[in-house]
Design a protein around this motif. Structure first.
Motif, PDB file in Angstrom:
ATOM      1  N   VAL A 326      71.238  31.164  47.014  1.00 28.01           N
ATOM      2  CA  VAL A 326      70.072  31.582  46.223  1.00 28.01           C
ATOM      3  C   VAL A 326      68.818  30.868  46.711  1.00 28.01           C
ATOM      4  O   VAL A 326      67.769  31.487  46.927  1.00 28.01           O
ATOM      5  CB  VAL A 326      70.303  31.301  44.724  1.00 28.01           C
ATOM      6  CG1 VAL A 326      68.994  31.444  43.947  1.00 28.01           C
ATOM      7  CG2 VAL A 326      71.348  32.252  44.154  1.00 28.01           C
ATOM      8  N   VAL A 327      68.921  29.561  46.900  1.00 25.66           N
ATOM      9  CA  VAL A 327      67.779  28.783  47.393  1.00 25.66           C
ATOM     10  C   VAL A 327      67.328  29.303  48.754  1.00 25.66           C
ATOM     11  O   VAL A 327      66.127  29.526  48.987  1.00 25.66           O
ATOM     12  CB  VAL A 327      68.149  27.285  47.486  1.00 25.66           C
ATOM     13  CG1 VAL A 327      67.048  26.499  48.185  1.00 25.66           C
ATOM     14  CG2 VAL A 327      68.412  26.715  46.105  1.00 25.66           C
ATOM     15  N   GLU A 328      68.277  29.495  49.650  1.00 23.92           N
ATOM     16  CA  GLU A 328      67.936  29.964  50.994  1.00 23.92           C
ATOM     17  C   GLU A 328      67.262  31.327  50.952  1.00 23.92           C
ATOM     18  O   GLU A 328      66.278  31.570  51.669  1.00 23.92           O
ATOM     19  CB  GLU A 328      69.201  30.011  51.856  1.00 23.92           C
ATOM     20  CG  GLU A 328      69.766  28.629  52.167  1.00 23.92           C
ATOM     21  CD  GLU A 328      71.142  28.689  52.804  1.00 23.92           C
ATOM     22  OE1 GLU A 328      71.783  29.771  52.741  1.00 23.92           O
ATOM     23  OE2 GLU A 328      71.586  27.661  53.358  1.00 23.92           O
ATOM     24  N   ASN A 329      67.760  32.233  50.102  1.00 21.26           N
ATOM     25  CA  ASN A 329      67.180  33.580  50.013  1.00 21.26           C
ATOM     26  C   ASN A 329      65.771  33.544  49.436  1.00 21.26           C
ATOM     27  O   ASN A 329      64.874  34.254  49.917  1.00 21.26           O
ATOM     28  CB  ASN A 329      68.073  34.484  49.158  1.00 21.26           C
ATOM     29  CG  ASN A 329      69.394  34.808  49.835  1.00 21.26           C
ATOM     30  OD1 ASN A 329      69.517  34.715  51.055  1.00 21.26           O
ATOM     31  ND2 ASN A 329      70.397  35.183  49.055  1.00 21.26           N
ATOM     32  N   VAL A 330      65.561  32.735  48.398  1.00 21.08           N
ATOM     33  CA  VAL A 330      64.236  32.642  47.783  1.00 21.08           C
ATOM     34  C   VAL A 330      63.234  32.075  48.777  1.00 21.08           C
ATOM     35  O   VAL A 330      62.101  32.568  48.903  1.00 21.08           O
ATOM     36  CB  VAL A 330      64.291  31.777  46.505  1.00 21.08           C
ATOM     37  CG1 VAL A 330      62.885  31.446  46.010  1.00 21.08           C
ATOM     38  CG2 VAL A 330      65.076  32.492  45.415  1.00 21.08           C
ATOM     39  N   ILE A 331      63.638  31.045  49.517  1.00 21.10           N
ATOM     40  CA  ILE A 331      62.742  30.444  50.504  1.00 21.10           C
ATOM     41  C   ILE A 331      62.469  31.420  51.645  1.00 21.10           C
ATOM     42  O   ILE A 331      61.332  31.530  52.127  1.00 21.10           O
ATOM     43  CB  ILE A 331      63.335  29.122  51.025  1.00 21.10           C
ATOM     44  CG1 ILE A 331      63.258  28.059  49.932  1.00 21.10           C
ATOM     45  CG2 ILE A 331      62.616  28.643  52.283  1.00 21.10           C
ATOM     46  CD1 ILE A 331      63.877  26.736  50.306  1.00 21.10           C
ATOM     47  N   GLU A 332      63.499  32.132  52.070  1.00 19.29           N
ATOM     48  CA  GLU A 332      63.309  33.124  53.133  1.00 19.29           C
ATOM     49  C   GLU A 332      62.328  34.207  52.697  1.00 19.29           C
ATOM     50  O   GLU A 332      61.466  34.633  53.478  1.00 19.29           O
ATOM     51  CB  GLU A 332      64.656  33.743  53.507  1.00 19.29           C
ATOM     52  CG  GLU A 332      64.585  34.712  54.677  1.00 19.29           C
ATOM     53  CD  GLU A 332      65.941  35.280  55.046  1.00 19.29           C
ATOM     54  OE1 GLU A 332      65.984  36.217  55.877  1.00 19.29           O
ATOM     55  OE2 GLU A 332      66.959  34.794  54.516  1.00 19.29           O
ATOM     56  N   ASP A 333      62.428  34.651  51.455  1.00 18.06           N
ATOM     57  CA  ASP A 333      61.491  35.652  50.941  1.00 18.06           C
ATOM     58  C   ASP A 333      60.066  35.109  50.925  1.00 18.06           C
ATOM     59  O   ASP A 333      59.115  35.809  51.285  1.00 18.06           O
ATOM     60  CB  ASP A 333      61.903  36.079  49.530  1.00 18.06           C
ATOM     61  CG  ASP A 333      63.144  36.955  49.525  1.00 18.06           C
ATOM     62  OD1 ASP A 333      63.561  37.398  50.621  1.00 18.06           O
ATOM     63  OD2 ASP A 333      63.710  37.176  48.432  1.00 18.06           O
ATOM     64  N   LEU A 334      59.911  33.845  50.486  1.00 18.98           N
ATOM     65  CA  LEU A 334      58.587  33.231  50.472  1.00 18.98           C
ATOM     66  C   LEU A 334      58.005  33.145  51.877  1.00 18.98           C
ATOM     67  O   LEU A 334      56.837  33.450  52.106  1.00 18.98           O
ATOM     68  CB  LEU A 334      58.662  31.834  49.855  1.00 18.98           C
ATOM     69  CG  LEU A 334      58.352  31.696  48.371  1.00 18.98           C
ATOM     70  CD1 LEU A 334      58.545  30.250  47.924  1.00 18.98           C
ATOM     71  CD2 LEU A 334      56.940  32.157  48.043  1.00 18.98           C
ATOM     72  N   ASN A 335      58.837  32.705  52.822  1.00 23.28           N
ATOM     73  CA  ASN A 335      58.367  32.614  54.204  1.00 23.28           C
ATOM     74  C   ASN A 335      57.947  33.980  54.724  1.00 23.28           C
ATOM     75  O   ASN A 335      56.962  34.103  55.468  1.00 23.28           O
ATOM     76  CB  ASN A 335      59.465  32.027  55.093  1.00 23.28           C
ATOM     77  CG  ASN A 335      59.722  30.549  54.799  1.00 23.28           C
ATOM     78  OD1 ASN A 335      58.914  29.890  54.160  1.00 23.28           O
ATOM     79  ND2 ASN A 335      60.845  30.045  55.272  1.00 23.28           N
ATOM     80  N   GLY A 336      58.689  35.013  54.322  1.00 25.39           N
ATOM     81  CA  GLY A 336      58.338  36.371  54.729  1.00 25.39           C
ATOM     82  C   GLY A 336      57.033  36.842  54.138  1.00 25.39           C
ATOM     83  O   GLY A 336      56.377  37.734  54.691  1.00 25.39           O
TER      84      GLY A 336
END
Length: 409
Positions: A326-336
């Motif tokens: 979940v953390v990785e996905n949320v951060i990846e979305d933010l970076n995107g």
């Protein structure tokens, strides 16, 4: 006439000597300069090679190396602002080898922590740690790492916001290193920094402004949240805690965790100055509460442990891969979306350190019962970390990203 001639010759000879001396001095200066420039060039080349190695290196994959010459990076008793929850030597721990381990990534070496260099980078800036007691431990570690470089009259500590915000200030640098208590990041009934033990935890997963106003303007933000979410489900409140008409619903984990992190990420996207603020998120800190997971006796925990786990890739049940995703996905979305957040993945490297917890060697906030005293493992703290110790390495990783911006993102 002859006498006069001799005087002229002597004068020419003196001028010649002076000229030759000047040439010798110039030649020596050129040689020294060449040597200096060569050394400087070699040093610059060495630093460039180290930086290149860092940029190609997975800082979070490696092993612990015993190093009792360079570590610990500070002495527990010399840290003015050490927490009694983390001061294991003060509270009776005799085996201090937990202080002497250095993290060695497989393809590189971590930069040596330099307190002055960090303080220069923080000049006229705010660094804020936001999260739970594990993040507070990392903050205490950071303060211990830098405060010895600040004269006693030029450093201070104060607490505001009803005890939620602790501010260490290095006056000469006009720099602050702060900790803000927000164990779930969003608003909850566990937000009091002292009285936060509640039977039923309730969160307002869409409310973060109450906390965020205290760290909006920070230049470096270091977040964490995991420990307080470790339960099957949690109460979610739509409405305020004072509103009798608020809607309450019990939401299963991991969904409620994701809801809160989405609120956090949406707030960052709107309010963070992308040209000013560097963002970090520290992954889950592992616990060592079940010794049978690493081959110990069933019913035991970190109590009396004095060595680390040697199994490469060991992963205990106290760490939750689905919450990590979940953390990785949320951060990846933010970076995107153009907002860069660096994940400090401290989970795996900390998994090996079952001997690094306070166990029974800390201040006991409540009187111990006779039953506890007769069986010390029942009150052993296998969640937090002794200082100096594991959180210092978390800060060495953070330091590498702050001092070498090219590594970040």
């Amino acid at each position: 006439m002859a006498k006069a001639h001799q005087i002229v010759v002597g004068s020419n000879w003196g001028i010649r000597n002076i000229f030759q001396s000047l040439l010798a001095i110039l030649a020596t200066a050129l040689v020294v300069t060449a040597i200096y420039l060569t050394q400087e060039g070699e040093q610059w080349s060495h630093e460039r090679n180290k930086l290149h190695a860092l940029s190609k290196c997975n800082l979070f994959s490696g092993n612990w190396v015993f190093d009792n010459e360079s570590y610990p990076l500070y002495k527990e008793q010399h840290c003015t602002f050490m927490s009694d929850q983390l001061a294991c030597q003060k509270f009776g721990r005799k085996d201090l080898s937990y202080q002497n381990w250095r993290w060695k990534p497989h393809q590189c070496d971590l930069p040596r922590f330099n307190a002055t260099a960090l303080l220069e980078r923080l000049r006229n800036k705010r660094m804020a740690f936001v999260g739970d007691s594990l993040n507070r431990g990392q903050w205490v570690s950071m303060v211990c790492l830098v405060e010895s470089s600040v004269p006693p009259t030029l450093k201070s500590m104060r607490t505001i916001a009803n005890g939620s915000l602790n501010i260490f200030k290095a006056e000469e640098y006009n720099a602050t290193i702060e900790f803000y208590w927000a164990p779930l990041l969003v608003e909850s009934n566990s937000d009091d920094p002292v009285n936060h033990r509640v039977a039923e935890r309730t969160v307002r997963v869409h409310a973060i402004e109450k906390h965020a106003k205290y760290w909006t303007d920070a230049d470096i933000l270091v977040f964490n949240t995991f420990l307080w979410w470790r339960r099957r489900a949690m109460n979610v409140l739509w409405g305020s805690f004072e509103d009798p008409n608020g809607v309450m619903k019990r939401v299963e984990m991991v969904r409620v965790y994701e809801m809160a992190l989405r609120t956090w990420s949406d707030w960052l996207e709107v309010h963070i100055n992308r040209n000013k603020t560097n963002l970090f998120f520290v992954s889950m800190s592992p616990t060592h509460q079940k010794a049978h997971e690493w081959g110990g006796a069933r019913g035991e925990n970190c109590y009396k442990e004095s060595d680390q786990i040697r199994e490469e890739g060991y992963w205990g049940n106290g760490s939750n891969p689905s919450m990590m995703r979940v953390v990785e996905n949320v951060i990846e979305d933010l970076n995107g979306r153009g907002l860069k957040v660096q994940l400090l993945n401290i989970t795996q490297l900390s998994e090996y350190r079952k001997e690094g917890h306070p166990s029974i060697y800390r201040k006991q906030w409540d009187p111990l019962t006779q039953q506890q005293l007769s069986n010390p493992k029942t009150y052993a703290d296998c969640i937090h970390w002794c200082l100096p110790g594991v959180p210092d390495v978390w800060n060495e990783l953070l330091y590498a990203y702050i001092l070498h911006p090219s590594l970040t993102f």
